[in-house]
Design a protein around this motif. Structure first.
Motif, PDB file in Angstrom:
ATOM      1  N   SER A 156       0.841  -1.202   0.000  1.00 26.26           N
ATOM      2  CA  SER A 156       0.000   0.000   0.000  1.00 26.26           C
ATOM      3  C   SER A 156       0.879   1.256   0.000  1.00 26.26           C
ATOM      4  CB  SER A 156      -0.934   0.004   1.209  1.00 26.26           C
ATOM      5  OG  SER A 156      -0.187   0.058   2.392  1.00 26.26           O
ATOM      6  N   THR A 157       0.414   2.254  -0.732  1.00 26.35           N
ATOM      7  CA  THR A 157       1.120   3.536  -0.798  1.00 26.35           C
ATOM      8  C   THR A 157       0.113   4.665  -0.612  1.00 26.35           C
ATOM      9  OG1 THR A 157       0.860   3.644  -3.205  1.00 26.35           O
ATOM     10  CG2 THR A 157       2.906   2.686  -2.371  1.00 26.35           C
ATOM     11  N   SER A 158       0.590   5.780  -0.082  1.00 29.49           N
ATOM     12  CA  SER A 158      -0.290   6.944   0.060  1.00 29.49           C
ATOM     13  C   SER A 158       0.434   8.166  -0.500  1.00 29.49           C
ATOM     14  CB  SER A 158      -0.678   7.164   1.517  1.00 29.49           C
ATOM     15  OG  SER A 158       0.469   7.449   2.275  1.00 29.49           O
ATOM     16  N   ALA A 159      -0.336   9.044  -1.103  1.00 27.15           N
ATOM     17  CA  ALA A 159       0.232  10.269  -1.679  1.00 27.15           C
ATOM     18  C   ALA A 159      -0.725  11.419  -1.419  1.00 27.15           C
ATOM     19  CB  ALA A 159       0.445  10.080  -3.175  1.00 27.15           C
ATOM     20  N   VAL A 160      -0.133  12.602  -1.112  1.00 32.33           N
ATOM     21  CA  VAL A 160      -0.943  13.794  -0.886  1.00 32.33           C
ATOM     22  C   VAL A 160      -1.030  14.544  -2.208  1.00 32.33           C
ATOM     23  CG1 VAL A 160      -1.152  15.940   0.408  1.00 32.33           C
ATOM     24  CG2 VAL A 160      -0.174  13.912   1.502  1.00 32.33           C
ATOM     25  N   GLN A 161      -2.267  14.807  -2.632  1.00 33.00           N
ATOM     26  CA  GLN A 161      -2.474  15.499  -3.903  1.00 33.00           C
ATOM     27  C   GLN A 161      -2.434  17.005  -3.718  1.00 33.00           C
ATOM     28  OE1 GLN A 161      -6.162  13.856  -5.323  1.00 33.00           O
ATOM     29  NE2 GLN A 161      -5.176  11.993  -6.072  1.00 33.00           N
ATOM     30  N   GLU A 163      -4.697  19.274  -3.949  1.00 34.56           N
ATOM     31  CA  GLU A 163      -5.812  19.856  -3.193  1.00 34.56           C
ATOM     32  C   GLU A 163      -5.701  19.569  -1.704  1.00 34.56           C
ATOM     33  OE1 GLU A 163      -6.839  17.252  -5.578  1.00 34.56           O
ATOM     34  OE2 GLU A 163      -6.475  18.694  -7.144  1.00 34.56           O
ATOM     35  N   THR A 165      -5.837  16.444  -0.480  1.00 37.25           N
ATOM     36  CA  THR A 165      -6.460  15.151  -0.173  1.00 37.25           C
ATOM     37  C   THR A 165      -5.416  14.043  -0.288  1.00 37.25           C
ATOM     38  OG1 THR A 165      -7.129  14.861  -2.470  1.00 37.25           O
ATOM     39  CG2 THR A 165      -8.752  15.848  -0.984  1.00 37.25           C
ATOM     40  N   THR A 166      -5.620  13.019   0.496  1.00 43.06           N
ATOM     41  CA  THR A 166      -4.705  11.884   0.488  1.00 43.06           C
ATOM     42  C   THR A 166      -5.269  10.786  -0.399  1.00 43.06           C
ATOM     43  OG1 THR A 166      -4.089  12.399   2.764  1.00 43.06           O
ATOM     44  CG2 THR A 166      -3.498  10.221   1.943  1.00 43.06           C
ATOM     45  N   CYS A 167      -4.427  10.290  -1.254  1.00 41.47           N
ATOM     46  CA  CYS A 167      -4.825   9.212  -2.158  1.00 41.47           C
ATOM     47  C   CYS A 167      -4.133   7.928  -1.704  1.00 41.47           C
ATOM     48  CB  CYS A 167      -4.421   9.563  -3.590  1.00 41.47           C
ATOM     49  SG  CYS A 167      -4.855   8.281  -4.772  1.00 41.47           S
ATOM     50  N   LEU A 168      -4.919   6.921  -1.390  1.00 41.41           N
ATOM     51  CA  LEU A 168      -4.366   5.634  -0.978  1.00 41.41           C
ATOM     52  C   LEU A 168      -4.429   4.661  -2.142  1.00 41.41           C
ATOM     53  CD1 LEU A 168      -6.004   5.171   2.536  1.00 41.41           C
ATOM     54  CD2 LEU A 168      -3.627   5.719   2.051  1.00 41.41           C
ATOM     55  N   ASP A 169      -3.350   3.949  -2.336  1.00 49.55           N
ATOM     56  CA  ASP A 169      -3.310   2.900  -3.356  1.00 49.55           C
ATOM     57  C   ASP A 169      -3.126   1.581  -2.620  1.00 49.55           C
ATOM     58  OD1 ASP A 169      -3.207   1.552  -5.721  1.00 49.55           O
ATOM     59  OD2 ASP A 169      -1.099   2.005  -6.114  1.00 49.55           O
TER      60      ASP A 169
END
Length: 180
Positions: A156-161, A163, A165-169
């Protein structure tokens, strides 16, 4: 056991002749609608019964092969009827507040899988099955043939966009564990 003189010759039915002297093919008879053939037995039916070609063709076909392992075909009405009966039983169980043995609602089923997959020894598995009002064999068969997706935390990875918001993969995997 002798020659042809001891054998009886086959007798074929006589076909009606036309006025010109030629044999005419039999025209199909027209029966009144609503009557079955047994009710209107006539000369045509008797001639068909004595027809050597019909009998020879029936002999060529041989006996009827019956498949004793055939399954009945369920019509759409039967399928819908069974679904309606199951829905009615389910509604009755909800109204009574008690589920019958070895039946779970979807929300409880998800929790059951989570608890069952976390259990490590047979005593825990048996207590989980009892707490969900299930037989141990039914519970183990259910877990054996139905798998639930599990989130693979290692991938799992997370990235802050932009805007904020956090995007979880997240990756899902199906885990099959032999408990018993």
């Amino acid at each position: 056991m002798g020659g042809t003189s001891s054998k009886i010759p086959a007798k074929f039915p006589k076909l009606p002749k036309t006025p010109s002297g030629q044999v005419s093919p039999r025209a199909p008879s027209v029966h009144p609608t609503g009557l079955r053939a047994a009710e209107v037995k006539n000369e045509d039916i008797r001639l068909d019964g004595a027809d050597p070609h019909l009998l020879a063709n029936l002999r060529k076909l041989g006996p009827v092969a019956v498949d004793h392992h055939m399954q009945t075909i369920k019509t759409q009405a039967q399928t819908i009827g069974k679904g309606f009966e199951a829905w009615t039983r389910s509604e009755d169980e909800v109204a009574s507040g008690q589920l019958s043995r070895n039946h779970l609602r979807e929300s409880r089923l998800s929790n059951f899988f989570k608890e069952y997959n976390k259990a490590s020894d047979p005593a825990q598995l048996e207590s989980i099955a009892k707490s969900y009002n299930m037989d141990l064999t039914v519970a183990s068969n259910l877990v054996q043939y139905v798998t639930t997706p599990t989130i693979d935390t290692a991938s799992s990875t997370s990235a802050v966009q932009k805007e904020g918001t956090t995007c979880l993969d997240l990756s899902c995997c199906l885990v099959h564990k032999d408990k018993i």
